[in-house]
Every structure is written in C-alpha cells, then in structure tokens.
Design an enzyme around this catalytic site. Structure first.
Site, short mmCIF file in Angstrom:
data_model
loop_
_atom_site.label_atom_id
_atom_site.label_comp_id
_atom_site.label_asym_id
_atom_site.label_seq_id
_atom_site.Cartn_x
_atom_site.Cartn_y
_atom_site.Cartn_z
CB SER A 1 -97.44 -18.72 28.38
OG SER A 1 -96.79 -17.63 28.89
CG HIS B 1 -95.97 -21.60 24.68
ND1 HIS B 1 -96.55 -22.46 25.58
CD2 HIS B 1 -95.43 -20.61 25.43
CE1 HIS B 1 -96.36 -22.01 26.81
NE2 HIS B 1 -95.69 -20.90 26.74
CD GLU C 1 -98.04 -26.02 24.87
OE1 GLU C 1 -98.55 -26.88 25.60
OE2 GLU C 1 -98.21 -24.79 25.08
CG ASN D 1 -98.86 -23.04 31.13
OD1 ASN D 1 -98.20 -23.63 31.99
ND2 ASN D 1 -98.36 -22.06 30.40
P1 NAI Z 1 -89.09 -10.68 30.00
O1 NAI Z 1 -89.75 -9.65 30.83
O2 NAI Z 1 -87.91 -11.42 30.52
O3 NAI Z 1 -88.65 -10.01 28.61
C1 NAI Z 1 -89.47 -9.20 27.82
C2 NAI Z 1 -88.60 -8.27 27.00
O4 NAI Z 1 -89.41 -7.60 26.04
C3 NAI Z 1 -87.92 -7.18 27.85
O5 NAI Z 1 -86.53 -7.18 27.59
C4 NAI Z 1 -88.56 -5.86 27.36
O6 NAI Z 1 -87.66 -4.80 27.32
C5 NAI Z 1 -88.98 -6.25 25.95
N1 NAI Z 1 -90.10 -5.46 25.41
C6 NAI Z 1 -91.24 -5.10 26.03
N2 NAI Z 1 -92.05 -4.42 25.19
C7 NAI Z 1 -91.39 -4.35 24.01
C8 NAI Z 1 -91.69 -3.79 22.74
N3 NAI Z 1 -92.84 -3.15 22.53
N4 NAI Z 1 -90.79 -3.91 21.74
C9 NAI Z 1 -89.64 -4.57 21.95
N5 NAI Z 1 -89.29 -5.12 23.13
C10 NAI Z 1 -90.16 -5.02 24.14
O7 NAI Z 1 -90.26 -11.70 29.56
P2 NAI Z 1 -90.15 -13.25 29.22
O8 NAI Z 1 -90.25 -14.04 30.45
O9 NAI Z 1 -89.01 -13.47 28.30
O10 NAI Z 1 -91.54 -13.46 28.42
C11 NAI Z 1 -91.75 -13.00 27.12
C12 NAI Z 1 -92.97 -13.66 26.53
O11 NAI Z 1 -92.81 -15.09 26.54
C13 NAI Z 1 -94.28 -13.39 27.25
O12 NAI Z 1 -95.30 -13.34 26.28
C14 NAI Z 1 -94.44 -14.59 28.14
O13 NAI Z 1 -95.77 -14.84 28.48
C15 NAI Z 1 -93.89 -15.68 27.25
N6 NAI Z 1 -93.38 -16.87 27.93
C16 NAI Z 1 -92.66 -16.78 29.10
C17 NAI Z 1 -92.17 -17.92 29.72
C18 NAI Z 1 -91.37 -17.84 30.98
O14 NAI Z 1 -91.24 -18.85 31.67
N7 NAI Z 1 -90.79 -16.70 31.31
C19 NAI Z 1 -92.41 -19.27 29.16
C20 NAI Z 1 -93.09 -19.24 27.88
C21 NAI Z 1 -93.58 -18.09 27.33
#
Ligand code: NAI
Length: 385
Positions: free
Chosen positions: A116, A137, A149, A187
């Site tokens: 994001s 996105h 997006e 955003n």
């Molecule tokens: P989260 O922290 O809930 O999940 C991330 C997951 O990725 C974790 O389970 C972690 O173990 C895993 N992970 C980390 N490094 C890794 C690797 N090298 N290989 C495999 N798995 C790995 O994060 P979330 O909230 O799901 O966000 C994920 C992405 O989506 C980020 O880029 C964030 O900016 C984006 N995003 C988040 C939103 C939100 O509201 N939470 C909305 C839109 C996009």
C-alpha cells in the site's frame, strides 16, 4: 489458472479466499509455520459462519477450502499464472522475495504486489523480467471490500496490466487503474479526511465527537474521521500519513498531525487497544457532540473542499481517470458520492473560493487550489455532463 499468494496474514488469507471462491486452485505460502496454521483455522471459521448465515452451502464451503493449499514451501508456486505477494511492508524483504519468485514460476506468470505504500517500480526492479510485475492493491478485508487498485509500474507492459485487470474483474471486484505514485488513489485522495479533521480539532474549532457528528450527519459519510481512525488504528493511519508526506517531498498538503502522533505514541491506537480518540472500555459514556449546524457545516465544507482538491489534482496529474477516481472513493472507502461528481454539484467556483479563503487566512501552501480547479472555473467546465 493456479493462483499463488505469498503471506498468509490479514490480506494474503483474504485474497486466497477470494481466488478460491472464484474457482481457482490456490497456493497460500507463509514462511512462518504458525501463521499458515492460523490462516487455515481462520478460513475454516469464516466459511462456517458463511454457511450458518446461509450465504453458501456446506458443499461450496468444503470446495472453497479444499482449493487452497496451505504451505511454507514457495516451490509450490510452480505452474501459477499469477502470484500475489502480501508479506510484511518492507522494501528490502519484498525485493529478495520477488527475485526468488522469478526463479520458481514460469515466464508467463504475472508477479503482483499488494503493497500500500511502496513504489511498484522499486519492487519490479528486483526482477530480471520487470515487465510482468504489477501492483494489485486489495482493501481490508479483501473478501468484503469491492475495490482493487491496479498499478502498473513504469516497467510493466500493457499486456500484464490488461490480463491482471481482466482477471480481478472476473472475480467480481471493481478495479481502477492508477499510476505508481504515493498512496495510489485512495490513500492519497483520502488524506485530508483525517488530516484536516485533526487540524480543525487542534485549532479548537470543535472536539472529536462534534467533528464526527458533522461529517456523518451533515456530510453523509458513513463514519466520522475520528471514529474511522480509531477503527483503522492510529499507529497505522499515522504511519501511512507520514510515508505519503515524505514520498511527496514534504508537500504541506500531506503534513501529519502531532495530535495523532501523540495518540499513537501513547498506545492509544483505537478500538484494538481499548482507547483512541474515544474510550472503548465497558461502561464508557460516549461524549455528546455540540450539534451547532453552523459550526458543523463549516467543518464539512472545509474538509470536503480539501478532499475535492486532492481528487481534482490527482486527475490533473493523470493519476487516474475521473470515473476511476470517483469509483475508488465510493467503493474503497464508502464515500457517499464520488468527489468529482460532488464538486460538480457544489460548483467548482464555490470550492475554489473556500480553498482561496483558507489559503489567505493561513498563508499555508497546504490550501493551494489545484491548477485544474482554476482552469475549469475559468472555462466553466464540469467533470460530468
Ligand atoms: P500481516 O502482518 O497480517 O501478514 C504478513 C504475513 O507475511 C505474515 O503472516 C508473515 O509471517 C508473512 N511473511 C513475512 N515475510 C515473509 C516472507 N519473506 N515470506 C513469506 N511470508 C512472509 O500483514 P497484512 O496486513 O496482511 O499486509 C500484507 C501486505 O498487504 C503489506 O504489504 C501491506 O502494506 C499490504 N496491505 C495491507 C492492508 C491492511 O489493511 N492490512 C491493506 C492493503 C494492503
């Protein structure tokens, strides 16, 4: 087509659910064993709830669940037509992951990031074939939020963009095409909803409850800014603002608020910590707004003028089309109307006057009207006929 999702957190598991619901075989990978177990358990619960509510039947629930392979082995991405990355928001880690992914999948596989706040170009640059890298996105929660997006990087070829958009459209999502610029559409354009509300509070014009009342009751927004920031989390919302501000070379339009910073530092994140702008502990009496319509309307007019200015400036800078800008705000953050449509209704001359008044009063570049507003007022044009 087999779909890969990397990262089984809030976003990745939601995206996997969407893809499986749309009939794809899905490989959901996380490098953390516990996270992948959690994702599997959570999805089972969500599907059970959907069955309970009568949204899907038991067979469909089982089919969806059986379509997802939960694993820690990213070699299972072999044969995928699309892999969507949704891991931790760190450029260095994403870069390593993308260059690894490229070695696993075939030449025709599209590699997408759900970032994001990072530039898609910088992630794509980690790949030898950066033409197939794109931003897709989703919004949280991915199964419920209709907006997606689509963000081609400067390196992305049209074919990648077209195929990615067609696929996500086929999942029943509303896609909008946007340039690879900070905050993409939502955003970026939504920043004043928070920032201007915080500034109004800081100036002592009104308290949180009154600003929220004005924006929801008089403005028609589903939630007031402080209620919404408490939902999102002040830590997250503040860090998005800070990153957009830095990414725009410290343009005062995106200047973060010290009030929000202090709330975040204090651990007053919002609902998740039990306290934000409001208290969420039991037996708390919600503060009453001061329902003075004159003050309320002033608040709505000011925040709305700033939001419209953002949307018009994004159009001016070709970040997206007018239709996509309006769709993004109505489908991504539930605005009651598209901001450009709203501008037509209010009259751009009225919006321009409000911005000029604010700019004169504060002497702050934050309130400078977009050149496109000035041009359109001069020519008497509207966004829609
Ligand atoms: P989260 O922290 O809930 O999940 C991330 C997951 O990725 C974790 O389970 C972690 O173990 C895993 N992970 C980390 N490094 C890794 C690797 N090298 N290989 C495999 N798995 C790995 O994060 P979330 O909230 O799901 O966000 C994920 C992405 O989506 C980020 O880029 C964030 O900016 C984006 N995003 C988040 C939103 C939100 O509201 N939470 C909305 C839109 C996009």
């Amino acid at each position: 087509m087999k779909i890969g999702v990397l990262g089984s957190g809030a976003m990745g598991s939601g995206i996997a659910q969407v893809a499986a619901t749309n009939g794809h075989d899905v490989v959901l990978v996380d490098n953390n064993e516990e996270a992948i177990g959690k994702a599997s358990g959570k999805l089972q619960k969500i599907l059970a709830r959907l069955v309970e509510k009568g949204k899907i039947d038991e067979t469909t629930s089982q089919t969806i669940f059986s379509k997802i392979e939960f694993t820690t082995d990213n070699q299972q991405f072999e044969g995928c037509g699309l892999v969507i990355e949704a891991i931790v928001e760190r450029l260095d880690i994403k870069k390593v992951v993308f260059s690894e992914l490229e070695k696993i999948v075939g030449d025709d596989c599209i590699l997408a990031t759900n970032t994001s706040s990072l530039s898609v170009a910088s992630i794509a640059a980690a790949c030898e074939n950066s033409e197939r890298v794109i931003g897709i996105h989703f919004f949280n929660p991915a199964p419920l939020m209709p907006l997606v997006e689509i963000i081609p990087a400067v390196q992305t070829v049209d074919e990648t963009t077209k195929s990615a958009r067609k696929l996500i459209d086929s999942w029943g999502k509303v896609t909008v095409l946007t340039k690879d610029t900070p905050g993409f559409i939502v955003n970026r354009v939504a920043r004043p909803f928070y920032g201007e509300a915080l500034k109004i509070y800081e100036e002592g014009v009104a308290d949180f409850a009154t600003i929220d009342w004005a924006m929801s009751e008089l403005g028609g927004f589903r939630m007031g800014p402080f209620t919404l920031m408490d939902f999102i989390g002040n830590d997250i919302n503040y860090s998005v603002t800070e990153s957009v501000f830095a990414a725009f070379y410290y343009d005062p339009r995106y200047r973060p608020s010290l009030t929000q910073k202090r709330h975040s530092e204090a651990g007053w994140f919002g609902r998740k910590s039990g306290r934000g702008y409001y208290s969420y502990s039991e037996n708390t009496i919600k503060p009453e707004p001061n329902k003075d319509e004159t003050v309320g309307q002033e608040i709505v007019d000011r925040i709305l003028a700033m939001l419209i200015n953002e949307a018009v400036d994004a159009l001016f800078l070709n970040i997206a089309t007018a239709e996509d800008l309006d769709l993004a705000m109505t489908k991504g953050v539930n605005y009651p109307k598209g901001l450009l449509k709203w501008a037509d209704e209010i009259g751009l001359d009225v919006v321009l006057k409000r911005l000029e008044n604010l700019q004169n009063l504060y002497g702050d570049d934050r309130y400078r009207p977009s050149s496109l507003i000035k041009k359109m007022v001069k020519s008497g044009k509207k966004f829609y006929n």
